[in-house]
Scaffold this active site. Structure first.
Site, PDB file in Angstrom:
ATOM      1  CE  LYS A 166      -3.080  -7.263  13.043  1.00  0.00           C
ATOM      2  NZ  LYS A 166      -4.071  -6.354  12.355  1.00  0.00           N
ATOM      3  CD  GLN A 187      -6.384 -10.535  12.322  1.00  0.00           C
ATOM      4  OE1 GLN A 187      -6.985 -11.067  13.170  1.00  0.00           O
ATOM      5  NE2 GLN A 187      -6.205  -9.742  11.545  1.00  0.00           N
ATOM      6  CB  CYS A 208      -5.404  -4.611   4.191  1.00  0.00           C
ATOM      7  SG  CYS A 208      -5.127  -2.964   4.959  1.00  0.00           S
ATOM      8  CG  ASP A 214      -0.021 -12.994   7.993  1.00  0.00           C
ATOM      9  OD1 ASP A 214      -0.053 -12.988   9.367  1.00  0.00           O
ATOM     10  OD2 ASP A 214      -0.429 -12.219   7.091  1.00  0.00           O
ATOM     11  CG  HIS A 246      -3.561  -7.863   5.441  1.00  0.00           C
ATOM     12  ND1 HIS A 246      -2.253  -6.972   5.245  1.00  0.00           N
ATOM     13  CD2 HIS A 246      -4.075  -7.536   6.360  1.00  0.00           C
ATOM     14  CE1 HIS A 246      -2.580  -5.989   5.960  1.00  0.00           C
ATOM     15  NE2 HIS A 246      -3.759  -6.134   6.699  1.00  0.00           N
TER      16      HIS A 246
HETATM   17  N1  PLP Z   1      -1.565  -9.960   8.077  1.00  0.00           N
HETATM   18  C1  PLP Z   1      -2.806 -10.045   8.566  1.00  0.00           C
HETATM   19  C2  PLP Z   1      -3.559 -11.417   8.180  1.00  0.00           C
HETATM   20  C3  PLP Z   1      -3.467  -9.015   9.331  1.00  0.00           C
HETATM   21  O1  PLP Z   1      -4.616  -9.132   9.564  1.00  0.00           O
HETATM   22  C4  PLP Z   1      -2.674  -7.991   9.163  1.00  0.00           C
HETATM   23  C5  PLP Z   1      -3.383  -6.591  10.053  1.00  0.00           C
HETATM   24  O2  PLP Z   1      -4.616  -6.524  10.028  1.00  0.00           O
HETATM   25  C6  PLP Z   1      -1.408  -8.014   8.609  1.00  0.00           C
HETATM   26  C7  PLP Z   1      -0.953  -8.792   8.254  1.00  0.00           C
HETATM   27  C8  PLP Z   1      -0.643  -6.480   8.980  1.00  0.00           C
HETATM   28  O3  PLP Z   1      -0.195  -6.423  10.402  1.00  0.00           O
HETATM   29  P1  PLP Z   1       0.413  -5.117  10.856  1.00  0.00           P
HETATM   30  O4  PLP Z   1      -0.125  -3.916  10.160  1.00  0.00           O
HETATM   31  O5  PLP Z   1       0.457  -5.299  12.339  1.00  0.00           O
HETATM   32  O6  PLP Z   1       1.875  -5.285  10.285  1.00  0.00           O
END
Ligand code: PLP
Length: 403
Positions: free
Chosen positions: A224, A201, A362, A198, A121
């Site tokens: 999430k 998800q 993203c 990370d 991401h």
């Molecule tokens: N990392 C992953 C794998 C994500 O799917 C997301 C959000 O879609 C993020 C990071 C960023 O999360 P946040 O916008 O809650 O900071």
């Protein structure tokens, strides 16, 4: 698991959109909130609200107790060794920025390297690029095969004397791939390199145990996993967090301030400058309690059944292209149908009451890897049903015939 009963816990699921029942399939972007999470936010504002940590008065102490017991709830949920290892942030993105900034300042010099994967991401790419611009570090990228599985042999080859950290997602927000992070962490450790997971998800869908994974750092967002927006977590092993400098300066992260010299507070407060979202942390704890009440294994089994069913049904649609066919996959499906633009498909599905996400999610480098601009993405949560998947499939078919 009684899904119909669970749905009653989520007030928004009974609303309509354009006169149609809402079919909410955008859970990878954010999940809906159960009533007890929403109520906890309102209740705390109604009857407890006071700033935490610095007050001698009753309300402040009560708010502090709630906030710190939420930290304990998070600790248990991810099986951290100590609450000193649970830092509250605004979410995954802020957690990664915090870590990149502090770790980069302390442990990385010009020419040092970080290993990421091609499916990351933007939140796990751009902070490293900002560091690269500041300090001249290099970014190395783990490639994947066409099914969306990372190539572990290539991963091993990326390590060098200059590798300082690896940062990889546990589950892809586009492909649904479940990366073998436990194995990848072991490989990193064999090279003496720490690993950031990370878990944005993965945390809503599977058991995440930081000690079992042996993760050095792990990040996720509350929103999430059925919690409120604006609150997230950075987990770090205490021996690492102790060695990292603070990220932001201000209240709560200090021990003593003079114009000559400031000393910093202990963990976890060293990384929590300013008034935390103490109402949000209570909401997050309620969400985690809710998930525990149902059982993450039950949730995983339900979502696995839904995903298997959805894949089977979607593949019945002519000209369907699904991106991500990893052997181990989560509750996210990205697809394109014929030459219908993802944006058109998403917009027309919306008119039928079906909420899906369209675009690059993203993850533009991943889109480049597939040579596409974007996809339509359906992502599932514990409250979704096979009937909703049937509605999605019928909707796609209808749009397809229109084109
Ligand atoms: N990392 C992953 C794998 C994500 O799917 C997301 C959000 O879609 C993020 C990071 C960023 O999360 P946040 O916008 O809650 O900071």
């Amino acid at each position: 698991m009684d899904v119909q009963k669970i749905r009653e816990d989520f007030p928004i699921l009974s609303r309509t959109v354009y006169g149609k029942p809402l079919v909410y399939l955008d859970n990878a972007a954010t999940t809906q909130k159960p009533r007890l999470v929403i109520d906890s936010l309102v209740d705390e504002y109604y009857s407890v609200n006071a700033n935490v940590h610095r007050g001698v008065h009753y309300l402040s102490q009560q708010a502090t107790e709630l906030h710190e017991s939420s930290r304990e709830t998070v600790r248990q949920f991810i099986n951290a060794h100590s609450t000193n290892e649970v830092i509250f942030t605004r979410g995954t993105t802020e957690s990664i920025n915090l870590l990149v900034s502090s770790f980069g300042d302390e442990f990385m010099q010009e020419g040092d390297e970080v290993i990421l994967s091609v499916m990351e991401h933007h939140s796990n790419i751009v902070p490293w690029q900002l560091l690269a611009a500041r300090k001249g570090i290099a970014i190395k990228v783990i490639p994947m095969n066409d099914k969306g599985e990372l190539l572990l042999d290539e991963y091993e080859k990326l390590f060098s004397e200059r590798t300082k950290i690896v940062s990889v997602m546990q589950v892809s927000n586009v492909l649904g791939t479940v990366n073998p992070v436990k194995e990848m962490i072991k490989i990193a450790h064999e090279h003496g390199v720490p690993f950031l997971v990370d878990a944005a998800q993965s945390i809503p869908h599977m058991k995440v145990d930081v000690q079992e994974l042996d993760a050095d750092f792990l990040v996720f967002s509350g929103h999430k996993i059925y919690g409120p927006t604006g609150v997230g977590v950075l987990y770090g092993k205490e021996e690492w967090l102790d060695r990292l400098p603070p990220y932001q300066g201000g209240g709560e992260m200090i021990q003593h301030v003079s114009f000559e010299k400031t000393t910093f507070n202990e963990l976890p407060f060293k990384f929590e400058a300013g008034t935390p979202d103490y109402i949000g942390t209570t909401g997050l704890a309620k969400a985690l309690d809710y998930v525990n009440g149902i059982g993450i294994e039950q949730i995983a089994a339900h979502e696995h059944e839904l995903t298997t069913y959805a894949l089977k049904r979607l593949k019945e649609i002519p000209d369907m292209r699904i991106f991500g066919e990893a052997a181990d996959r989560g509750a996210v499906i990205s697809f394109l149908v014929g030459d219908i633009h993802h944006f058109d498909l998403g917009t027309l599905l919306d008119r039928l009451g079906i909420a899906v996400r369209t675009g690059h999610h993203c993850a533009q480098p991943l889109m480049q890897r597939f040579g596409i601009e974007g996809t339509v993405r359906a992502s599932f949560a514990l409250y979704n049903t096979k009937n909703e998947i049937d509605v999605l499939v019928a909707g796609i078919d209808r749009v397809r015939r229109m084109f």
